[in-house]
Enzyme design. Sequence first.
Site, short mmCIF file in Angstrom:
data_model
loop_
_atom_site.label_atom_id
_atom_site.label_comp_id
_atom_site.label_asym_id
_atom_site.label_seq_id
_atom_site.Cartn_x
_atom_site.Cartn_y
_atom_site.Cartn_z
N ILE A 15 0.83 -1.20 0.00
CA ILE A 15 0.00 0.00 0.00
C ILE A 15 0.87 1.25 0.00
O ILE A 15 0.59 2.21 -0.72
CB ILE A 15 -0.95 -0.01 1.22
CG1 ILE A 15 -1.89 -1.22 1.16
CG2 ILE A 15 -1.76 1.29 1.27
CD1 ILE A 15 -2.76 -1.38 2.40
N ASP A 56 13.30 3.63 11.02
CA ASP A 56 12.73 2.53 11.79
C ASP A 56 11.78 3.13 12.82
O ASP A 56 12.20 3.93 13.66
CB ASP A 56 13.86 1.75 12.47
CG ASP A 56 13.37 0.48 13.17
OD1 ASP A 56 12.16 0.36 13.42
OD2 ASP A 56 14.23 -0.38 13.46
N ILE A 57 10.52 2.72 12.78
CA ILE A 57 9.54 3.32 13.71
C ILE A 57 9.77 2.86 15.15
O ILE A 57 9.11 3.38 16.07
CB ILE A 57 8.09 2.99 13.29
CG1 ILE A 57 7.81 1.48 13.33
CG2 ILE A 57 7.79 3.57 11.91
CD1 ILE A 57 6.35 1.12 13.10
N ALA A 79 3.04 1.62 8.40
CA ALA A 79 4.01 0.62 8.86
C ALA A 79 3.40 -0.27 9.93
O ALA A 79 2.87 0.21 10.93
CB ALA A 79 5.26 1.31 9.39
N TYR A 146 -2.79 -9.75 16.28
CA TYR A 146 -2.74 -8.67 15.28
C TYR A 146 -3.95 -7.76 15.42
O TYR A 146 -3.82 -6.53 15.46
CB TYR A 146 -2.67 -9.25 13.87
CG TYR A 146 -2.90 -8.22 12.80
CD1 TYR A 146 -2.00 -7.16 12.64
CD2 TYR A 146 -4.01 -8.26 11.96
CE1 TYR A 146 -2.20 -6.19 11.67
CE2 TYR A 146 -4.22 -7.30 10.99
CZ TYR A 146 -3.31 -6.27 10.86
OH TYR A 146 -3.53 -5.31 9.90
N ASN A 175 -9.64 -6.63 2.98
CA ASN A 175 -8.57 -7.40 2.35
C ASN A 175 -8.13 -6.75 1.04
O ASN A 175 -8.82 -6.84 0.03
CB ASN A 175 -9.04 -8.84 2.09
CG ASN A 175 -9.41 -9.55 3.39
OD1 ASN A 175 -10.51 -9.37 3.91
ND2 ASN A 175 -8.49 -10.32 3.93
#
Length: 324
Positions: A15, A56-57, A79, A146, A175
Amino acid sequence: MGIIKILITGASGFIGRNLSFYLCANNPNDEIIATDIVVNDIYQNVRSNLQFECMDILVPEQIRIVFNKHKPDIVVHLAAIASVSPEINEADIVSTNITGTINILHACVANDVKRFVLASSVAVYGNSYKLPLNITDATSILTSLYGISKLACEHCTKLYSDNYGLQSVILRLSNVYGPTDNSSYGRVVTQFMCKLIYNKSPYIYGDGSQTRDFIYIADVIKAIANVVNNERIADKIFNIASGESISINELFNKIKSITHATANPVYFDARLGDINRISLDIEATIADLGWRPETSLDDGLKQTYNLQLVHADESKRISKLEGL
């Protein structure tokens, strides 16, 4: 209005890279800052209004440097680790999705970011007995870490919005599928397509009766762009979906027909954490966001197949050249 600076996290993902290039082309007067922990070659030799930063988060100092350098007006946070696969370390899901989101929210407040857009997930609904689902429905029957992590991200976003005045929009994505998806990521459309192009049997977990709502990538990108480009849309939650559901078995038959394959699926036990049925109500999204999906599943699958076929043919050509 002057230049708007739009920072995107997870910009090397499916995305993220589609959104980055869409905004680059359609918002030529704005500055697009694509960030990810993974350096992606597609960001070389691009238009001057698109820049890539390795960030990098989970490393606040990296975030601080990038935010201080660019001073974004809008942040689109994509992310995340988006999987219920048992191969994924659960601690990584919690740290990346929740701690990473808090780190980005903190940077937004510290740098006076005007608006924050969170990519959430249909997984926050879990196994609901009421379908189709709208944003007011309960999110208490969660099936995966998740889903729990994404719901936590939503609560964190609301907290920062309420406490610090950070305008926010939460998008619950169904989805997502389409061309240029990475087959190693696990999205079912791409998995089926990549197998059936070579007439190999894809895997189905469970009996295939579970339903999903598939939304084409171009429609998702336009929905996010609508949010980015309309400052009046704030402090809202939207379902981003097609509004139609289909079983995994039906999806398989559609892709089998498109690819002219003869292979049949191999069935395995259902995976822990998978949702049984997904069907989303998008009436409020259509009314309030001024967006509606434009691509039917049949058309989206055909477009995906056409590009996947090109990639498959190219892979065969390279293999022959290399003697593989």
